[in-house]
Design a protein around this motif. Structure first.
Motif, PDB file in Angstrom:
ATOM      1  N   ARG A  68      -7.476  -3.171  -1.253  1.00 18.55           N
ATOM      2  CA  ARG A  68      -8.027  -2.542  -2.458  1.00 18.55           C
ATOM      3  C   ARG A  68      -8.965  -1.395  -2.078  1.00 18.55           C
ATOM      4  N   ARG A  69      -9.745  -1.579  -1.014  1.00 16.73           N
ATOM      5  CA  ARG A  69     -10.660  -0.517  -0.593  1.00 16.73           C
ATOM      6  C   ARG A  69      -9.871   0.701  -0.124  1.00 16.73           C
ATOM      7  N   THR A  70      -8.780   0.442   0.604  1.00 20.81           N
ATOM      8  CA  THR A  70      -7.944   1.551   1.091  1.00 20.81           C
ATOM      9  C   THR A  70      -7.343   2.329  -0.070  1.00 20.81           C
ATOM     10  N   LEU A  71      -6.782   1.621  -1.056  1.00 22.27           N
ATOM     11  CA  LEU A  71      -6.189   2.291  -2.211  1.00 22.27           C
ATOM     12  C   LEU A  71      -7.228   3.061  -3.016  1.00 22.27           C
ATOM     13  N   SER A  72      -8.443   2.481  -3.124  1.00 18.45           N
ATOM     14  CA  SER A  72      -9.520   3.175  -3.850  1.00 18.45           C
ATOM     15  C   SER A  72      -9.890   4.474  -3.145  1.00 18.45           C
ATOM     16  N   ASN A  73      -9.981   4.425  -1.811  1.00 19.03           N
ATOM     17  CA  ASN A  73     -10.297   5.636  -1.055  1.00 19.03           C
ATOM     18  C   ASN A  73      -9.195   6.686  -1.206  1.00 19.03           C
ATOM     19  N   LYS A  96      -3.060   5.190  14.654  1.00 16.45           N
ATOM     20  CA  LYS A  96      -4.442   4.715  14.714  1.00 16.45           C
ATOM     21  C   LYS A  96      -4.519   3.202  14.636  1.00 16.45           C
ATOM     22  N   GLN A  97      -3.488   2.578  13.992  1.00 16.75           N
ATOM     23  CA  GLN A  97      -3.443   1.128  13.805  1.00 16.75           C
ATOM     24  C   GLN A  97      -4.776   0.607  13.237  1.00 16.75           C
ATOM     25  N   SER A  98      -5.202   1.295  12.150  1.00 12.42           N
ATOM     26  CA  SER A  98      -6.518   0.999  11.566  1.00 12.42           C
ATOM     27  C   SER A  98      -6.428   0.454  10.153  1.00 12.42           C
ATOM     28  N   ILE A  99      -5.231   0.094   9.707  1.00 11.53           N
ATOM     29  CA  ILE A  99      -5.063  -0.407   8.346  1.00 11.53           C
ATOM     30  C   ILE A  99      -5.036  -1.924   8.365  1.00 11.53           C
ATOM     31  N   VAL A 141       0.830  -1.205   0.000  1.00 11.26           N
ATOM     32  CA  VAL A 141       0.000   0.000   0.000  1.00 11.26           C
ATOM     33  C   VAL A 141       0.868   1.260   0.000  1.00 11.26           C
ATOM     34  N   PRO A 142       1.894   1.355   0.876  1.00 12.06           N
ATOM     35  CA  PRO A 142       2.774   2.536   0.785  1.00 12.06           C
ATOM     36  C   PRO A 142       3.499   2.605  -0.559  1.00 12.06           C
TER      37      PRO A 142
END
Length: 542
Positions: free
Chosen positions: A375-380, A364-367, A300-301
Motif C-alpha cells: 500500500r505504501r508503494t502504491l501510494s508513493n 534494485k530488488q527493493s520491493i 502492484v504492477p
C-alpha cells in the motif's frame, strides 16, 4: 493538437479581437444583430424594450399525435385555436388584441380522413398595434415555440404536439387542391399593418449574426444557400439578406461549419484519429473491467497498469471531443485544455512508473511483498504519477499569469495543447523525451539483469509482468517517441502512422493484458463456476 506546426497555423486565430468581434477563419468578424437590436453584454437586445406596431410571421410544422381518432378538418380547426392561444400566452396579452392577418394550416390528407396522427404545415402572421413590453423575452419565447414539444388537450382530447421550423408554405398552398390536401385558412386584411416590416420568427431574430463573405457560400435559390467548401445547406430559416444585400447567419451556424469542414473534409487525419480512439476507448473499458473482475491480476504492477488505463481512457475521451473546445465558453475551454495537458502527462508518468517498478524488482530488488509495504508503494506511485503532472500544469499557469499580468492562463486561446510554442516544448516535448529515455534505460537494464540471473521460482510471476511491461513499452511508449519526431514535421505519412499507433493504444493494452492464455483461463473458470449456480435441467417424455 500535438504538432508544433499547429502553432504556426493558429497564430492568426489567437489574434485578440475586440468585444464586438468574433474570431473566424483567422480573421476578426464583426458581431451583428437583427434590425432594431444592438449588441450589448454578449447578447443582441432590442433598442426599445417596449414598442408598438410590431408585425411577426412564422412557418411552423406540427406533428400531432392523438389518443383517439379525429377528422382532419376538426384537427386543423383545433390546432388553429391552440396556436393562437399559445401566441397570446407568450405575448402575455389578450388574444383579441392580436390581429392575426393570415392563418393557414394544411395537411396532405383529405379533410374527411379520420386518424390519430397528423403532420401539419402552417403559416401565421400577426400584427400588434398596442405596446408590447419585454420584447426580448417575448421573441425568445416565440422562437422556442417553433421547436418544442407540448402535451396538451384539444377540446378535451389529449394530444402531443411537436413543433419545428418548416419550409415556406406558399408553393404548397397554390397546389393543395390538386393533390387532395385539406387546408384551413383565415385572414384579416388591414392596410395599416402592411406599412410595417414583417419579422420572421426563428433563431435569426435573437441570435448573434455574422456576415458571410462571397467565397463562403453559393446561392442555390431565394430560400436556400450552400456553404463552401463543406456543401452544408442553409434554408431561409437560417440565413437572412440585409438591406445592403449581404447574407448573414447565426455565429453558431458558421462556427460549427468551420469546425466540421476543417476537421473532416480538408484533412481526414482527425477522422482517422477519431475512429482509432473510439476503438481504443472500448478496449480500455474492457481491459479495466477485466482487472476489476479478477483479484489475482491486481498486483502492484497490475494496479499500476489500471491507473495507466484509467488516465489513458480519460485522455482519449478528451481528445475525441476536442473539436468542440473552440466553441465552448472561455472558462470551460481553458479548463478542458489544461485537463487534457494534465491527463497526457499522467499517461507518461504512469508509463514511467510501470517500468520503474520492474527495474526495482529485478535490479534494485527493493520491493517488499507485505500488504503494508504494498500500500505504501502504491501510494508513493500515485503521489509521483499524479503529482508531477500537476506541478507542471500549475507552473505553466503561474508563468503565464505572471508574464501577462493576470490576463492569460496559458490555455484556451488557441486550438493547441498550450497557447505558446515554447511552453509546449518545455511542458510536453521535454517531459516526454526524458521519460522515453528513462524508460529505455530501465528496460535495457532490467532485461540484462534477467538474462544474467538464474531462473528463480519466486521470480516467475515478476518475469511475466516484465514481459507484459516490455510489450507495453514497445506498443505504447515508443509510439509517443514517434510523436516527438512528428511534432517537428508538417502533415505527412508519419502523421497518419502516429495517429493510428497512438489512437489504438487501448487496443494494444487489450491485446497485451487480456488476450493471453492466463486471462482466458480465468474467464473459462469463471464461466464454469457461474454455470454451477444455473444448472441446465433436462426433461424427456416416456
Amino acid at each position: 493538437m500535438f504538432a508544433l506546426s499547429s502553432f504556426d497555423s493558429t497564430q492568426i486565430i489567437s489574434k485578440e479581437c475586440s468585444q464586438i468581434e468574433v474570431p473566424l477563419q483567422g480573421t476578426c468578424r464583426r458581431i451583428e444583430c437583427f434590425p432594431g437590436k444592438i449588441y450589448y453584454q454578449n447578447a443582441c437586445v432590442p433598442l426599445l424594450n417596449s414598442a408598438s406596431n410590431l408585425r411577426y410571421g412564422m412557418y411552423v410544422g406540427m406533428d400531432v399525435t392523438l389518443k383517439q381518432p379525429l377528422f382532419n378538418r376538426d384537427v386543423l380547426n383545433l390546432i388553429e385555436m391552440w396556436t393562437h392561444t399559445k401566441i397570446a400566452n407568450i405575448l402575455r396579452i389578450d388574444q383579441w388584441k392580436i390581429q392575426f392577418e393570415n392563418s393557414t394550416f394544411l395537411n396532405w390528407k383529405s379533410c374527411n380522413t379520420k386518424a390519430t396522427f397528423f403532420s401539419i404545415s402552417s403559416r401565421v402572421t400577426f400584427y400588434l398595434h398596442s405596446t408590447l413590453g419585454n420584447r426580448l423575452d417575448v421573441e425568445v419565447g416565440l422562437t422556442k415555440f417553433t421547436k418544442s414539444v407540448y402535451q396538451t388537450t384539444l377540446s378535451d382530447f389529449y394530444a402531443v404536439i411537436q413543433t419545428y421550423q418548416s419550409p415556406k408554405l406558399e408553393p404548397v398552398i397554390e397546389n393543395h387542391d390538386d393533390v387532395g390536401a385539406c387546408r384551413r385558412f383565415s385572414a384579416v386584411y388591414n392596410t395599416t399593418s402592411m406599412h410595417f416590416k414583417l419579422a420572421l420568427i426563428n433563431n435569426l431574430l435573437v441570435c448573434k449574426l455574422v456576415t458571410l463573405t462571397h467565397d463562403e457560400f453559393v446561392v442555390e435559390s431565394m430560400d436556400r444557400i450552400r456553404l463552401v467548401p463543406s456543401n452544408r445547406l442553409l434554408s431561409f430559416q437560417h440565413f437572412r439578406v440585409s438591406d445592403d444585400g449581404n447574407y448573414q447567419t447565426c455565429i453558431e451556424n458558421i462556427k460549427s461549419d468551420f469546425v466540421e469542414e476543417n476537421s473532416y473534409i480538408q484533412n481526414p487525419l482527425p477522422a482517422v484519429t477519431g475512429i482509432c480512439t473510439i476503438i481504443s476507448i472500448v478496449c480500455l473499458f474492457l481491459t479495466f473491467g477485466t482487472y476489476c473482475l479478477f483479484e489475482s491480476l491486481r498486483t502492484v504492477p497490475g494496479v499500476n497498469s489500471m491507473y495507466l488505463m484509467a488516465t489513458l481512457f480519460f485522455l482519449q475521451l478528451l481528445v475525441l471531443t476536442r473539436n468542440y473546445y473552440i466553441i465552448a465558453p472561455t472558462v470551460p475551454r481553458i479548463l478542458l485544455f489544461a485537463l487534457t495537458h494534465y491527463m497526457v502527462l499522467c499517461v507518461f508518468f504512469w508509463l514511467m512508473t510501470c517500468s520503474y517498478h520492474m527495474f526495482c524488482v529485478f535490479v534494485k530488488q527493493s520491493i517488499s511483498v507485505s500488504m503494508t509495504d504494498r500500500r505504501r508503494t502504491l501510494s508513493n506511485y500515485c503521489i509521483y504519477s499524479f503529482g508531477m503532472p500537476l506541478l507542471i500544469i500549475v507552473g505553466n499557469v503561474c508563468f503565464f499569469l505572471i508574464a501577462s499580468s493576470g490576463q492569460e492562463f496559458g490555455y484556451g486561446r488557441q486550438n493547441t495543447l498550450t497557447d505558446d510554442k515554447t511552453a509546449y516544448i518545455v511542458t510536453f516535448i521535454t517531459p516526454l523525451s526524458v521519460i522515453c529515455l528513462t524508460n529505455s534505460f530501465y528496460f535495457i537494464t532490467t532485461a540484462y539483469k534477467i538474462k544474467s540471473t538464474p531462473k528463480v521460482k519466486g521470480l516467475d510471476q515478476s518475469r511475466l509482468h516484465f514481459v507484459v511491461c516490455l510489450k507495453l513499452f514497445f506498443l505504447t511508449g515508443l509510439t509517443w517517441g514517434f510523436q516527438i519526431i512528428d511534432s517537428f514535421l508538417e502533415l505527412s505519412v508519419l502523421s497518419y502512422i502516429v495517429a493510428v499507433s497512438n489512437g489504438l493504444q487501448g487496443f494494444f493494452l487489450f491485446m497485451s493484458y487480456v488476450c493471453n492464455t492466463r486471462v482466458w483461463r480465468m474467464y473459462k473458470e469463471l464461466w464454469e463456476s457461474s454455470m454451477k449456480w444455473f444448472p441446465t435441467g433436462s426433461s424427456h417424455l416416456s
